[in-house]
Design a protein around this motif. Structure first.
Motif, mmCIF file in Angstrom:
data_model
loop_
_atom_site.group_PDB
_atom_site.id
_atom_site.type_symbol
_atom_site.label_atom_id
_atom_site.label_comp_id
_atom_site.label_asym_id
_atom_site.label_seq_id
_atom_site.Cartn_x
_atom_site.Cartn_y
_atom_site.Cartn_z
ATOM 1 N N ASP A 18 9.230 4.951 17.103
ATOM 2 C CA ASP A 18 8.392 3.836 16.636
ATOM 3 C C ASP A 18 7.225 4.330 15.787
ATOM 4 N N ASP A 19 6.618 5.448 16.179
ATOM 5 C CA ASP A 19 5.531 6.036 15.385
ATOM 6 C C ASP A 19 6.054 6.553 14.051
ATOM 7 N N PHE A 20 7.257 7.136 14.069
ATOM 8 C CA PHE A 20 7.880 7.606 12.831
ATOM 9 C C PHE A 20 8.076 6.450 11.848
ATOM 10 N N VAL A 21 8.601 5.324 12.355
ATOM 11 C CA VAL A 21 8.841 4.168 11.488
ATOM 12 C C VAL A 21 7.527 3.683 10.889
ATOM 13 N N GLU A 22 6.508 3.566 11.721
ATOM 14 C CA GLU A 22 5.216 3.082 11.238
ATOM 15 C C GLU A 22 4.605 4.026 10.206
ATOM 16 N N GLN A 23 4.543 5.306 10.544
ATOM 17 C CA GLN A 23 3.908 6.265 9.646
ATOM 18 C C GLN A 23 4.698 6.443 8.352
ATOM 19 N N SER A 24 6.014 6.497 8.444
ATOM 20 C CA SER A 24 6.804 6.683 7.221
ATOM 21 C C SER A 24 6.729 5.445 6.329
ATOM 22 N N THR A 25 6.628 4.268 6.936
ATOM 23 C CA THR A 25 6.491 3.038 6.146
ATOM 24 C C THR A 25 5.157 3.023 5.415
ATOM 25 N N PHE A 26 4.080 3.346 6.125
ATOM 26 C CA PHE A 26 2.774 3.410 5.472
ATOM 27 C C PHE A 26 2.802 4.438 4.340
ATOM 28 N N SER A 27 3.431 5.578 4.589
ATOM 29 C CA SER A 27 3.499 6.627 3.577
ATOM 30 C C SER A 27 4.293 6.178 2.352
ATOM 31 N N LYS A 28 5.400 5.503 2.600
ATOM 32 C CA LYS A 28 6.277 5.065 1.505
ATOM 33 C C LYS A 28 5.595 4.046 0.597
ATOM 34 N N TYR A 29 4.804 3.148 1.191
ATOM 35 C CA TYR A 29 4.210 2.067 0.418
ATOM 36 C C TYR A 29 2.723 2.280 0.119
ATOM 37 N N ALA A 30 2.218 3.478 0.349
ATOM 38 C CA ALA A 30 0.802 3.756 0.132
ATOM 39 C C ALA A 30 0.375 3.551 -1.315
ATOM 40 N N THR A 31 1.287 3.728 -2.236
ATOM 41 C CA THR A 31 0.942 3.594 -3.654
ATOM 42 C C THR A 31 1.388 2.251 -4.233
ATOM 43 N N GLY A 66 1.097 -1.151 -5.573
ATOM 44 C CA GLY A 66 -0.040 -1.796 -6.207
ATOM 45 C C GLY A 66 -0.129 -3.284 -5.922
ATOM 46 N N GLY A 67 -1.191 -3.858 -6.369
ATOM 47 C CA GLY A 67 -1.371 -5.303 -6.289
ATOM 48 C C GLY A 67 -1.704 -5.806 -4.900
ATOM 49 N N GLU A 68 -1.664 -7.113 -4.790
ATOM 50 C CA GLU A 68 -2.027 -7.783 -3.548
ATOM 51 C C GLU A 68 -1.060 -7.428 -2.407
ATOM 52 N N GLY A 69 0.214 -7.281 -2.730
ATOM 53 C CA GLY A 69 1.222 -6.956 -1.715
ATOM 54 C C GLY A 69 0.993 -5.612 -1.056
ATOM 55 N N GLY A 70 0.346 -4.694 -1.747
ATOM 56 C CA GLY A 70 0.106 -3.370 -1.190
ATOM 57 C C GLY A 70 -1.221 -3.222 -0.483
ATOM 58 N N ALA A 71 -1.991 -4.304 -0.416
ATOM 59 C CA ALA A 71 -3.335 -4.227 0.163
ATOM 60 C C ALA A 71 -3.323 -3.753 1.610
ATOM 61 N N GLU A 72 -2.370 -4.208 2.406
ATOM 62 C CA GLU A 72 -2.352 -3.813 3.816
ATOM 63 C C GLU A 72 -1.994 -2.341 4.001
ATOM 64 N N PHE A 73 -1.442 -1.720 2.970
ATOM 65 C CA PHE A 73 -1.115 -0.307 3.046
ATOM 66 C C PHE A 73 -2.263 0.575 2.565
ATOM 67 N N ASP A 121 -7.983 1.514 6.095
ATOM 68 C CA ASP A 121 -8.265 2.821 6.688
ATOM 69 C C ASP A 121 -7.187 3.285 7.664
ATOM 70 N N ARG A 122 -6.718 2.384 8.535
ATOM 71 C CA ARG A 122 -5.690 2.772 9.503
ATOM 72 C C ARG A 122 -4.418 3.218 8.788
ATOM 73 N N ALA A 123 -4.038 2.499 7.758
ATOM 74 C CA ALA A 123 -2.837 2.843 6.997
ATOM 75 C C ALA A 123 -3.010 4.195 6.305
ATOM 76 N N LYS A 124 -4.184 4.432 5.773
ATOM 77 C CA LYS A 124 -4.441 5.719 5.108
ATOM 78 C C LYS A 124 -4.338 6.872 6.104
ATOM 79 N N ALA A 125 -4.868 6.651 7.317
ATOM 80 C CA ALA A 125 -4.812 7.693 8.351
ATOM 81 C C ALA A 125 -3.361 7.968 8.765
ATOM 82 N N GLN A 126 -2.561 6.904 8.922
ATOM 83 C CA GLN A 126 -1.154 7.067 9.293
ATOM 84 C C GLN A 126 -0.381 7.774 8.180
ATOM 85 N N THR A 127 -0.691 7.428 6.941
ATOM 86 C CA THR A 127 -0.040 8.068 5.799
ATOM 87 C C THR A 127 -0.349 9.558 5.781
#
Length: 132
Positions: free
Chosen positions: A78-91, A93-100, A103-109
């Motif tokens: 479950d942690d792998f899925v969360e962290q890899s998802t944040f990492s994949k979508y960290a870049t 752009g736009g409004e859709g990427g705001a949740e990535f 700060d929490r998403a950046k730390a997971q990435t």
């Protein structure tokens, strides 16, 4: 002896070894490394993505499989899925990427990319320049 004959000889020898003998003795008497249970589909998806990023040569099947095994030793699925998802979508752009980009998403990435970098190094994958 032809290459095919050699391969058949090896396969014949391997088929004579009982799988139970491996289970009884383990790997040279050493205790197997603890690993988290990842579904096969998750491992396959990771290996295919890794090969997309690092090349589809046959050696990368083993190297990318090694990398997901190293990651599975550290992270529950479950942690792998969360962290890899944040990492994949960290870049993303736009409004859709705001949740990535919170700060929490950046730390997971960061955690995932550091773990992946260590796994790649241990498995001999020459990582191309990663997106920051």
């Amino acid at each position: 002896m032809t290459p095919r004959c050699c391969a058949l000889t090896v396969l014949t020898c391997l088929s004579l070894i009982s799988p139970l003998s491996f289970a009884a003795t383990g790997s040279g008497g050493a205790k197997p490394a603890k690993t988290h249970d990842y579904p096969t589909e998750g491992r396959v998806e990771y290996v295919l993505g890794c090969m997309d990023d690092n090349g589809h040569d046959f050696a990368n099947v083993y190297k990318c499989s090694c990398a997901i095994d190293k990651i599975a030793q550290v992270l529950p699925y479950d942690d792998f899925v969360e962290q890899s998802t944040f990492s994949k979508y960290a870049t993303l752009g736009g409004e859709g990427g705001a949740e990535f980009r919170v700060d929490r998403a950046k730390a997971q990435t960061k955690k995932f990319r550091d773990l992946q970098k260590d796994a790649f190094k241990a498995c001999g994958i020459q990582q191309k320049s990663a997106a920051k």
